[in-house]
Scaffold this active site. Sequence first.
Site, PDB file in Angstrom:
ATOM      1  N   ASP A   6       0.830  -1.207   0.000  1.00  0.00           N
ATOM      2  CA  ASP A   6       0.000   0.000   0.000  1.00  0.00           C
ATOM      3  C   ASP A   6       0.862   1.253   0.000  1.00  0.00           C
ATOM      4  OD1 ASP A   6      -2.954  -0.483   0.208  1.00  0.00           O
ATOM      5  OD2 ASP A   6      -2.330  -1.736   1.878  1.00  0.00           O
ATOM      6  N   GLU A  31      -5.372   6.848   0.266  1.00  0.00           N
ATOM      7  CA  GLU A  31      -5.843   6.115   1.440  1.00  0.00           C
ATOM      8  C   GLU A  31      -4.837   6.168   2.583  1.00  0.00           C
ATOM      9  OE1 GLU A  31      -7.833   1.837   2.640  1.00  0.00           O
ATOM     10  OE2 GLU A  31      -6.462   1.910   0.941  1.00  0.00           O
ATOM     11  N   ASP A  68      -6.443   4.437  -4.395  1.00  0.00           N
ATOM     12  CA  ASP A  68      -6.363   3.296  -3.476  1.00  0.00           C
ATOM     13  C   ASP A  68      -5.212   2.440  -3.979  1.00  0.00           C
ATOM     14  OD1 ASP A  68      -6.665   1.153  -1.791  1.00  0.00           O
ATOM     15  OD2 ASP A  68      -8.851   1.215  -1.844  1.00  0.00           O
ATOM     16  N   ILE A 106      -3.572  -0.296  -2.993  1.00  0.00           N
ATOM     17  CA  ILE A 106      -3.928  -1.712  -3.124  1.00  0.00           C
ATOM     18  C   ILE A 106      -5.300  -1.883  -2.487  1.00  0.00           C
ATOM     19  CG2 ILE A 106      -3.422  -4.095  -2.502  1.00  0.00           C
ATOM     20  CD1 ILE A 106      -0.496  -3.526  -2.675  1.00  0.00           C
ATOM     21  N   ASP A 107      -6.313  -1.930  -3.333  1.00  0.00           N
ATOM     22  CA  ASP A 107      -7.681  -2.096  -2.872  1.00  0.00           C
ATOM     23  C   ASP A 107      -7.960  -3.590  -2.757  1.00  0.00           C
ATOM     24  OD1 ASP A 107     -10.339  -1.383  -2.249  1.00  0.00           O
ATOM     25  OD2 ASP A 107     -10.942  -1.786  -4.312  1.00  0.00           O
ATOM     26  N   THR A 145      -7.107  -5.438   0.427  1.00  0.00           N
ATOM     27  CA  THR A 145      -5.903  -5.907   1.115  1.00  0.00           C
ATOM     28  C   THR A 145      -6.020  -7.369   1.536  1.00  0.00           C
ATOM     29  OG1 THR A 145      -5.492  -3.669   1.929  1.00  0.00           O
ATOM     30  CG2 THR A 145      -4.340  -5.458   3.037  1.00  0.00           C
ATOM     31  N   HIS A 150     -18.201  -6.112   4.710  1.00  0.00           N
ATOM     32  CA  HIS A 150     -18.208  -5.058   3.705  1.00  0.00           C
ATOM     33  C   HIS A 150     -19.574  -4.894   3.050  1.00  0.00           C
ATOM     34  CE1 HIS A 150     -13.579  -5.485   3.041  1.00  0.00           C
ATOM     35  NE2 HIS A 150     -13.898  -4.929   4.188  1.00  0.00           N
ATOM     36  N   SER A 173     -12.211  -6.210  -3.627  1.00  0.00           N
ATOM     37  CA  SER A 173     -11.709  -5.022  -4.330  1.00  0.00           C
ATOM     38  C   SER A 173     -12.587  -4.540  -5.468  1.00  0.00           C
ATOM     39  CB  SER A 173     -10.289  -5.258  -4.853  1.00  0.00           C
ATOM     40  OG  SER A 173     -10.289  -5.931  -6.099  1.00  0.00           O
ATOM     41  N   LYS A 231     -14.419  -6.137  -8.764  1.00  0.00           N
ATOM     42  CA  LYS A 231     -15.835  -6.419  -9.016  1.00  0.00           C
ATOM     43  C   LYS A 231     -16.393  -5.497 -10.094  1.00  0.00           C
ATOM     44  CE  LYS A 231     -16.837  -6.048  -4.599  1.00  0.00           C
ATOM     45  NZ  LYS A 231     -15.534  -6.194  -3.934  1.00  0.00           N
ATOM     46  N   ARG A 278     -23.389  -3.495  -2.763  1.00  0.00           N
ATOM     47  CA  ARG A 278     -22.621  -3.221  -1.550  1.00  0.00           C
ATOM     48  C   ARG A 278     -23.551  -2.473  -0.596  1.00  0.00           C
ATOM     49  NH1 ARG A 278     -16.841  -2.725  -0.113  1.00  0.00           N
ATOM     50  NH2 ARG A 278     -16.570  -1.121   1.476  1.00  0.00           N
ATOM     51  N   ASP A 316     -12.561   4.133  -3.059  1.00  0.00           N
ATOM     52  CA  ASP A 316     -13.103   2.786  -3.244  1.00  0.00           C
ATOM     53  C   ASP A 316     -14.078   2.694  -4.416  1.00  0.00           C
ATOM     54  OD1 ASP A 316     -11.772   1.378  -1.237  1.00  0.00           O
ATOM     55  OD2 ASP A 316     -13.185   2.033   0.302  1.00  0.00           O
TER      56      ASP A 316
END
Length: 352
Positions: free
Chosen positions: A48, A71, A144, A146-147, A149, A237, A261, A264, A278, A291
């Site tokens: 990240d 982030e 982001d 590394i979305d 993690t 989430h 992440s 999707k 979501r 995000d």
Amino acid sequence: MSAPYAREQAIALSTVLKASLLAQKIQAELVGSGGVEKKDKSPVTVGDYTAQALVSALLAAHFPSDAIIGEEDSADLQRPEQATVKAQIVRLAGEAMREELPLADEERAWADVKRVERGDTEWMAAIDRGNSEGGAKGRHWALDPIDGTKGFLRGGQYAVCLGLIEDGEVVLGVMGCPNLPVDPKQPEGDKGALFVAVKGQGAFQRSFTSPTLTRITMNSLASLSAASFCESVEAGHSDHGTNARIAELLGITRDSVRMDSQAKYCSIARGDGDIYLRLPVSATYEEKVWDHSSGSLLVAEAGGIVSDMHGLPLDFSLGRTLKGNKGVIAAPREWHKQVIEAVAKAVGEEGK
């Protein structure tokens, strides 16, 4: 004449590609070690911080007046007990700068950045350039690094996500998905896909090694019963139980595809799935702009509508979070209204 945001797109592709290749390397080298916890206790890796440092350095070289809504910040890394982690970040960032990208044009974008020697102080400052509060005016890159993690740590899906927000509106989105197959029909084939969308110009995909962009579109569905959901792996989430009720109301019987992440968004944009849900699991949670900025534009340009659970457009003009929205729904344009109606019914049944 070049298309609007052509330069921004080229630089974004170059930096997301380098950060994605870095993430691949770090996943192979450091997963299982080198983690550090932030104050919210969510796991974050060396990747990240290193990816944010690299992206920040390139954006500063080409667009010095632009702000970054990132982030991460370096506060945790300044603690003495994180000296080893900081040293890893500085080493990996330096190594990434020396490594050349597969494509000459994308490598040339880094020429001025590579001429500058950077140590601990400079790389920490690069990370902290992501401290913009955003807002309704000006240009802000939402990053982001590394979305997903947890997906990164378990060897699943994750993404490097970069969106350009101009006067509160997302105008460019680029995502790198190192573990996503380039061809969904060959899941064990070449992995590593880049996705890009510019407002009004369509949605596209390419591999890490080829400059050729291929247009992508969402599936054309004869009925919602043929659709499939794409939802988060983590129950924390998104509300999986409510999602299942929504599927029942819509007559959807196919199993949901669960992945981490913004991959999707990429998956439904190219037709691997159809609907992304979501739904909030907490009444007070505010979605973060990094995000959803790049992914929401990609789906919109691929033929979908992305809104909150009430059908309201996502509002990226309010700062670092989507505080004016609740949840996120992405669906094909012609079926979005019916999905929103099913969401309202399912949520109403639960008294939420």
